[in-house]
Design a protein around this motif. Structure first.
Motif, PDB file in Angstrom:
ATOM      1  N   ARG A  17       1.827 -74.879 -11.848  1.00 54.74           N
ATOM      2  CA  ARG A  17       2.433 -75.048 -13.162  1.00 54.74           C
ATOM      3  C   ARG A  17       1.373 -74.975 -14.256  1.00 54.74           C
ATOM      4  O   ARG A  17       1.529 -74.272 -15.254  1.00 54.74           O
ATOM      5  CB  ARG A  17       3.137 -76.409 -13.226  1.00 54.74           C
ATOM      6  CG  ARG A  17       3.943 -76.632 -14.458  1.00 54.74           C
ATOM      7  CD  ARG A  17       4.643 -77.972 -14.392  1.00 54.74           C
ATOM      8  NE  ARG A  17       3.704 -79.074 -14.336  1.00 54.74           N
ATOM      9  CZ  ARG A  17       3.132 -79.610 -15.404  1.00 54.74           C
ATOM     10  NH1 ARG A  17       3.381 -79.127 -16.599  1.00 54.74           N
ATOM     11  NH2 ARG A  17       2.297 -80.615 -15.281  1.00 54.74           N
ATOM     12  N   LEU A  18       0.262 -75.681 -14.046  1.00 54.60           N
ATOM     13  CA  LEU A  18      -0.810 -75.673 -15.037  1.00 54.60           C
ATOM     14  C   LEU A  18      -1.351 -74.262 -15.212  1.00 54.60           C
ATOM     15  O   LEU A  18      -1.605 -73.809 -16.335  1.00 54.60           O
ATOM     16  CB  LEU A  18      -1.936 -76.623 -14.601  1.00 54.60           C
ATOM     17  CG  LEU A  18      -1.551 -78.097 -14.584  1.00 54.60           C
ATOM     18  CD1 LEU A  18      -2.696 -78.939 -14.017  1.00 54.60           C
ATOM     19  CD2 LEU A  18      -1.199 -78.578 -15.993  1.00 54.60           C
ATOM     20  N   SER A  19      -1.487 -73.574 -14.108  1.00 57.29           N
ATOM     21  CA  SER A  19      -2.019 -72.221 -14.173  1.00 57.29           C
ATOM     22  C   SER A  19      -1.077 -71.289 -14.933  1.00 57.29           C
ATOM     23  O   SER A  19      -1.520 -70.449 -15.717  1.00 57.29           O
ATOM     24  CB  SER A  19      -2.259 -71.731 -12.748  1.00 57.29           C
ATOM     25  OG  SER A  19      -2.220 -70.349 -12.685  1.00 57.29           O
ATOM     26  N   ALA A  20       0.232 -71.474 -14.736  1.00 50.42           N
ATOM     27  CA  ALA A  20       1.193 -70.639 -15.465  1.00 50.42           C
ATOM     28  C   ALA A  20       1.090 -70.906 -16.966  1.00 50.42           C
ATOM     29  O   ALA A  20       1.135 -69.981 -17.783  1.00 50.42           O
ATOM     30  CB  ALA A  20       2.610 -70.927 -14.966  1.00 50.42           C
ATOM     31  N   LEU A  21       0.933 -72.177 -17.326  1.00 58.54           N
ATOM     32  CA  LEU A  21       0.792 -72.537 -18.743  1.00 58.54           C
ATOM     33  C   LEU A  21      -0.463 -71.929 -19.340  1.00 58.54           C
ATOM     34  O   LEU A  21      -0.460 -71.389 -20.442  1.00 58.54           O
ATOM     35  CB  LEU A  21       0.721 -74.057 -18.894  1.00 58.54           C
ATOM     36  CG  LEU A  21       2.041 -74.772 -19.130  1.00 58.54           C
ATOM     37  CD1 LEU A  21       1.830 -76.279 -19.112  1.00 58.54           C
ATOM     38  CD2 LEU A  21       2.611 -74.351 -20.474  1.00 58.54           C
ATOM     39  N   ARG A  22      -1.549 -72.045 -18.600  1.00 57.96           N
ATOM     40  CA  ARG A  22      -2.824 -71.526 -19.085  1.00 57.96           C
ATOM     41  C   ARG A  22      -2.770 -70.012 -19.272  1.00 57.96           C
ATOM     42  O   ARG A  22      -3.192 -69.490 -20.295  1.00 57.96           O
ATOM     43  CB  ARG A  22      -3.925 -71.914 -18.097  1.00 57.96           C
ATOM     44  CG  ARG A  22      -5.172 -71.083 -18.154  1.00 57.96           C
ATOM     45  CD  ARG A  22      -6.149 -71.536 -19.210  1.00 57.96           C
ATOM     46  NE  ARG A  22      -7.282 -70.620 -19.273  1.00 57.96           N
ATOM     47  CZ  ARG A  22      -8.296 -70.737 -20.107  1.00 57.96           C
ATOM     48  NH1 ARG A  22      -8.338 -71.734 -20.955  1.00 57.96           N
ATOM     49  NH2 ARG A  22      -9.265 -69.866 -20.099  1.00 57.96           N
ATOM     50  N   GLU A  23      -2.224 -69.320 -18.302  1.00 56.57           N
ATOM     51  CA  GLU A  23      -2.171 -67.857 -18.402  1.00 56.57           C
ATOM     52  C   GLU A  23      -1.247 -67.413 -19.524  1.00 56.57           C
ATOM     53  O   GLU A  23      -1.447 -66.359 -20.114  1.00 56.57           O
ATOM     54  CB  GLU A  23      -1.728 -67.241 -17.067  1.00 56.57           C
ATOM     55  CG  GLU A  23      -2.823 -67.196 -16.023  1.00 56.57           C
ATOM     56  CD  GLU A  23      -3.887 -66.136 -16.312  1.00 56.57           C
ATOM     57  OE1 GLU A  23      -3.660 -64.967 -16.054  1.00 56.57           O
ATOM     58  OE2 GLU A  23      -4.970 -66.511 -16.811  1.00 56.57           O
ATOM     59  N   ALA A  24      -0.217 -68.226 -19.808  1.00 56.23           N
ATOM     60  CA  ALA A  24       0.691 -67.890 -20.896  1.00 56.23           C
ATOM     61  C   ALA A  24      -0.053 -67.954 -22.227  1.00 56.23           C
ATOM     62  O   ALA A  24       0.189 -67.172 -23.143  1.00 56.23           O
ATOM     63  CB  ALA A  24       1.885 -68.838 -20.905  1.00 56.23           C
TER      64      ALA A  24
END
Lengths: 261, 261
Positions: free
Chosen positions: B67-74
């Motif tokens: 989840r954190l990674s998806a937020l960061r990449e967004a």
DNA sequence: AACCATCGGTTCAAATAATAAACCGACAAG
DNA sequence: CTTGTCGGTTTATTATTTGAACCGATGGTT
């Protein structure tokens, strides 16, 4: 509450809509003393989970999350394994498919796929929180949780999001029992007025429900035929993802899905 | 050392080769008291950064990292933006291209791309640590760090990994000065005996070097012509990724790369 | 210019949370 | 039946965290 938990909760303050946060804001949002907040965020910074940028010295999520995510996916290809199934599901149904995962006590969107069939579609965001009481994914995941967890969720405030949101705990309990009896859940405009969705649960190796896969369609397109098609496609996608994850479908769910097909 | 840092260092113990760790092992590896370790890992578990599985109750990285990674990449599409460039680089050079990022005080592989040109290739793993002194990526990143950081790294033990690994701090200092003068770094079998690699630095918006992009080839294929081709392709990929990241290439580097081309 | 509020960051005594060692029941090997 | 290990728990002791006040810098208002 432990110091580590406090620090990690700082991470949760970063969202799609609020990706950059300054120190003072962070302290206010987390309800922490500024000095405390500074120490915590600094430690997260040193580790690379957050980074500080620009002249305003604001913080945002850092590159370390990418590394952790790569490691996790290498071991347990949760997202990677499910995405192709999700894309096929979107294509088969002509609507938006999405995957959500239970993380701690929140349900988060982990991925989605659009269909190319229509000019209008339900749009999604990654990493957003789904309310348990108002979405088909939320209902179906909640329905298959241990009773203690269900009651904890129902004991919290239940906001009315649209005119069709059910907010009475007693009615929701009945609804959840019904979902357990069906093996899937449906939301008719309870989250966003124009959106109907149907979801099925996903299970891990111990038979615990850890997420859901759902199809969300514009209400106007949700005919009875379309409903049947979606339920059928979902049952197949649900067993496929559960199996890809190395999970086991509880026998009663497998039966329910076979009957529906 | 703060409690949060101790907890986060537990996360670093999980690697490709050791994805599952039990409580006692974890305590030993982290050099923590078992009770302390239990409290820390439990908090990470509650947050979903770690999860506990199976009958042996071992721990592994949890779904929250996704989840954190998806937020960061967004917000900052670091990996997503660089991957196409990496693929083009692999194709153009006929060899393996890879991207690494400085996280805290370690350099980690963030992604890689293979060429389809040869039957043999240098293989890579995501999320692995690259030694500063023995890889072209490590050398080039270290060369462009502030002196204090360089000296901290050189003050640590410098293992000899192959017969061609340079381990003398003084020789490495000279090597780094040379790299700064060239704008790229080369490793000839210093990490793995048959692998030669060339790397160029990547820069953020403040002109700090935060990573590197490299091409790794089998030593037997690394002719002088091939070297020139790779340097040229790397210079172009380096400026492209830096620019995609919203970074700025220091003027002297830009000049060096123009001259090389 | 003077004023005021806010920013990120620092300081230090006081309060609280983290720690180490011993212990528990369960399990497995010898 | 002993011995060692496992994951997890308990407790008094200890060390870390915390809060309030304080900095200098910045930027808008009067």
């Amino acid at each position: 509450m432990g110091t580590v938990t406090k620090a990690l909760e700082l991470l949760n303050l970063f969202t799609k809509g609020r990706p950059l946060i300054g120190l003072s804001d962070l302290a206010r949002l987390a309800d922490l003393n500024k000095a405390t907040c500074y120490r915590l965020i600094s430690e997260l910074c040193d580790f690379g989970l957050v980074e500080q940028i620009g002249t305003a010295r604001e913080y945002r999520l850092g590159p370390a999350v990418l590394r952790l995510s790569a490691l996790r996916e290498a071991q347990v290809p949760t997202r990677e394994a499910a995405m192709p199934v999700l894309q096929a599901l979107a294509q088969k149904t002509g609507e938006t498919a999405h995957l959500s995962l239970l993380m701690g006590s929140e349900l988060h969107t982990l991925g989605f796929a659009y269909s190319t069939g229509h000019m209008t579609r339900v749009t999604m965001e990654d990493a957003e929180v789904l309310p348990f009481h108002a979405t088909s994914s939320g209902l179906v995941v909640l329905a298959f949780q241990p009773e203690a967890f269900r009651e904890t969720v129902l004991a919290q405030p239940i906001p009315r999001l649209t005119g069709r949101t059910e907010t009475a705990p007693q009615a929701l309990r009945a609804r959840l029992a019904e979902v357990r009896g069906q093996g899937f859940a449906e939301s008719r405009g309870a989250f966003q007025a124009e959106v109907h969705s149907i979801a099925v649960p996903l299970f891990d190796a111990l038979g615990r429900c850890t997420g859901a896969v759902a199809v969300a369609a514009l209400a106007s397109r949700m005919s009875e035929d379309q409903r049947r098609l979606i339920r059928f496609a979902l049952a197949s996608a649900g067993s496929e993802i559960t199996s890809l994850w190395g999970g086991t479908l509880p026998a009663d769910i497998a039966t329910l899905w076979r009957l529906a097909a």
